[in-house]
Design an enzyme around this catalytic site. Sequence first.
Site, PDB file in Angstrom:
ATOM      1  N   GLU A  79      -0.077   7.492  -2.238  1.00 26.58           N
ATOM      2  CA  GLU A  79      -0.726   8.274  -1.177  1.00 26.58           C
ATOM      3  C   GLU A  79      -0.624   9.780  -1.398  1.00 26.58           C
ATOM      4  O   GLU A  79      -1.252  10.546  -0.675  1.00 26.58           O
ATOM      5  CB  GLU A  79      -0.098   7.939   0.188  1.00 26.58           C
TER       6      GLU A  79
ATOM      7  N   TRP B 223      23.451   5.187   9.553  1.00 28.12           N
ATOM      8  CA  TRP B 223      22.679   4.732   8.401  1.00 28.12           C
ATOM      9  C   TRP B 223      23.479   4.851   7.104  1.00 28.12           C
ATOM     10  O   TRP B 223      24.123   5.871   6.855  1.00 28.12           O
ATOM     11  CB  TRP B 223      21.393   5.562   8.255  1.00 28.12           C
TER      12      TRP B 223
ATOM     13  N   THR C 241      -2.151   0.507  -3.143  1.00 27.99           N
ATOM     14  CA  THR C 241      -0.687   0.558  -3.185  1.00 27.99           C
ATOM     15  C   THR C 241      -0.160  -0.834  -3.471  1.00 27.99           C
ATOM     16  O   THR C 241      -0.735  -1.832  -3.023  1.00 27.99           O
ATOM     17  CB  THR C 241      -0.102   1.000  -1.833  1.00 27.99           C
TER      18      THR C 241
ATOM     19  N   LYS D  37      21.683  -0.342   8.574  1.00 23.56           N
ATOM     20  CA  LYS D  37      22.023   0.243   9.867  1.00 23.56           C
ATOM     21  C   LYS D  37      23.312  -0.397  10.358  1.00 23.56           C
ATOM     22  O   LYS D  37      23.309  -1.485  10.905  1.00 23.56           O
ATOM     23  CB  LYS D  37      20.873   0.046  10.852  1.00 23.56           C
TER      24      LYS D  37
HETATM   25  P1  AMP Z   1       4.059   3.860  -5.207  1.00 25.64           P
HETATM   26  O1  AMP Z   1       3.032   4.235  -4.214  1.00 25.64           O
HETATM   27  O2  AMP Z   1       3.942   2.463  -5.707  1.00 25.64           O
HETATM   28  O3  AMP Z   1       4.128   4.841  -6.329  1.00 25.64           O
HETATM   29  O4  AMP Z   1       5.470   3.900  -4.478  1.00 25.64           O
HETATM   30  C1  AMP Z   1       5.914   5.042  -3.803  1.00 25.64           C
HETATM   31  C2  AMP Z   1       7.339   4.858  -3.371  1.00 25.64           C
HETATM   32  O5  AMP Z   1       8.193   4.757  -4.509  1.00 25.64           O
HETATM   33  C3  AMP Z   1       7.900   6.007  -2.585  1.00 25.64           C
HETATM   34  O6  AMP Z   1       7.541   5.958  -1.227  1.00 25.64           O
HETATM   35  C4  AMP Z   1       9.388   5.833  -2.791  1.00 25.64           C
HETATM   36  O7  AMP Z   1       9.920   4.862  -1.905  1.00 25.64           O
HETATM   37  C5  AMP Z   1       9.467   5.298  -4.189  1.00 25.64           C
HETATM   38  N1  AMP Z   1       9.780   6.371  -5.126  1.00 25.64           N
HETATM   39  C6  AMP Z   1       8.933   7.084  -5.898  1.00 25.64           C
HETATM   40  N2  AMP Z   1       9.605   7.970  -6.656  1.00 25.64           N
HETATM   41  C7  AMP Z   1      10.918   7.833  -6.357  1.00 25.64           C
HETATM   42  C8  AMP Z   1      12.121   8.460  -6.786  1.00 25.64           C
HETATM   43  N3  AMP Z   1      12.131   9.401  -7.730  1.00 25.64           N
HETATM   44  N4  AMP Z   1      13.280   8.058  -6.221  1.00 25.64           N
HETATM   45  C9  AMP Z   1      13.305   7.093  -5.281  1.00 25.64           C
HETATM   46  N5  AMP Z   1      12.213   6.450  -4.842  1.00 25.64           N
HETATM   47  C10 AMP Z   1      11.028   6.814  -5.365  1.00 25.64           C
END
Ligand code: AMP
Length: 550
Positions: A337, A451, A190, A446
């Site tokens: 994940e 929120w 990640t 917050k």
């Molecule tokens: P990654 O593991 O780098 O793909 O990041 C995952 C994170 O990206 C998620 O937990 C979200 O916070 C954010 N994310 C992924 N898709 C979206 C979406 N369509 N809108 C908003 N946040 C997103």
Amino acid sequence: MRGLMMDVPLTVRMLLDRAEALFGDREIVSRRPNRSVHRTDLGTVVGRSRRLAAALQGLGIERGDRVATLAWNHHQHLEAYLGVPSMGAVLHTLNLRLHPDDLLYIINHAGDRVLLVDEVLLPLLASIPDLESKTKVEHIVVMSQAETSIDDARPRADGYLDYEQMLAAAPADFEAPAIDELDAATMCYTSGTTGRPKGVVYSHRSTLLHALAVSLPDSLAIGEHTVCLPVVPMFHVNAWGLPYACTMAGAKQVFPGPHMDAASICELLASERVTLTGGVPTIWMGILEHLDGGEPGYDLSAIEMMAVGGAAVPEAVIAAFEQRHGLRVVHAWGMTETSPLGTVSNLGPRHAELSADEVMSLRSRQGRMVPLVEVRARSDDGAVPWDASTMGELEVRGPCVAGAYYDDDSQADRFTEDGWFRTGDIVTIDPEGYIRIEDRSKDVIKSGGEWISSIALENAIMAHPSVEEAAVIPVAHPRWQERPLAVIVPASAEPAIEIDELREFLAPHFASWWLPDAVEAVEEIPRTSTGKFLKSALRERFRDYELTDS
Ligand code: AMP
């Protein structure tokens, strides 16, 4: 009573066999570093992936060993996607946008033994400190996309192995080991904005199940008719699983190589008659600007779906693509994940009665869970209702969701006692199950115990014509603990918007206590290696920002 169906393991090898038997002639197109276009077919790619597997066995790679790639999207990377897991090894895709120190950490942590690297990325490889002395990497194999064929590959002067030569010298097939479907097939780290990257390990089973889930008509609708261009990199969550889904379905695959600028992507979308493409919002916003420029008039009429995920796409962008260019942007959510596809915002037949505004509002949500993914949202008070307004942290569960991180017990609190994964995303869920990501748990503002969603404010602010980009962050407030500060990049040649005008612009859409207290103009919003706003850097920059009590 037990079911009496065969217990046949779901393995990546199945994809190879199916593709070879049914779809050998499907085109695989890659843009080379010199911008020329390389064409091959799926049968050739599968054949070469078998040679790659045989060559890796020749290097002593065994079941469970890690083979890393440092590569753009192209046919050789697809060969690694197919060949490495099918001989029982684990494909570890390295994110080439990470800092060299992080790359060193990840290569070490994963225990990579072989590294396949693009020739154009050798300078990046050279910047990784003490790669050969401090890691377990034994072989570096260079993938050159020069216009040579497998027959005229030569030994390299730098002593690294040459990918084409290695394939030429390898047997045409390999001794397939028995693979358990729960064995690791691939792994990705990640791109966390805080702390060390964490390793997610996908199994053969999860990879195949995810490929099926991605392909469904109400997911990304991948079939033999599909022509897919993944803009999303193959070094980030397996390019959303698109290479596996497309190989399974026999879709034509088009890879942009290192040329990720809007003009190069638009050219390929038009010339290859692409029907499905996917990427993060930054890419589409660049493409929107390019298309709005009007030249040179690409024919994008073949496109059926532009999937967008990885960060929230503003409703204004979805509407702009549709109204100005007739292009359908489909919003999706996922995480490293979750393999990654978690939700897709497609509409159902019951939405035919909705007004245009209601449709757009629904499509700007991140959508409903795809099959095999279960969702729930919880706050400190327990499960939150699906009422479109109560916020809670999204938790997910399913056979394609990580149950643990690789060799890392510092993250136990991400996994609940009853078997769910805590995403760290703050959501609301509407009565029909459409999720809206309101924030990351650490970015939510917050204010006085309530929120405020920074993402909702950002999307609304970015609809203002004089704003190019906006990030909203919490700043300390003497009375309300935190209040929103809007950090904006003004659109070119526009003066920065003043706070009163901004509040007036937002007022019709939000409760008054949600409106930002201040606005600051910056030249650019810092981003993570995968294109998301790096809000931790902004929070740091505006840490001592003073707001008056109001
Ligand atoms: P990654 O593991 O780098 O793909 O990041 C995952 C994170 O990206 C998620 O937990 C979200 O916070 C954010 N994310 C992924 N898709 C979206 C979406 N369509 N809108 C908003 N946040 C997103």
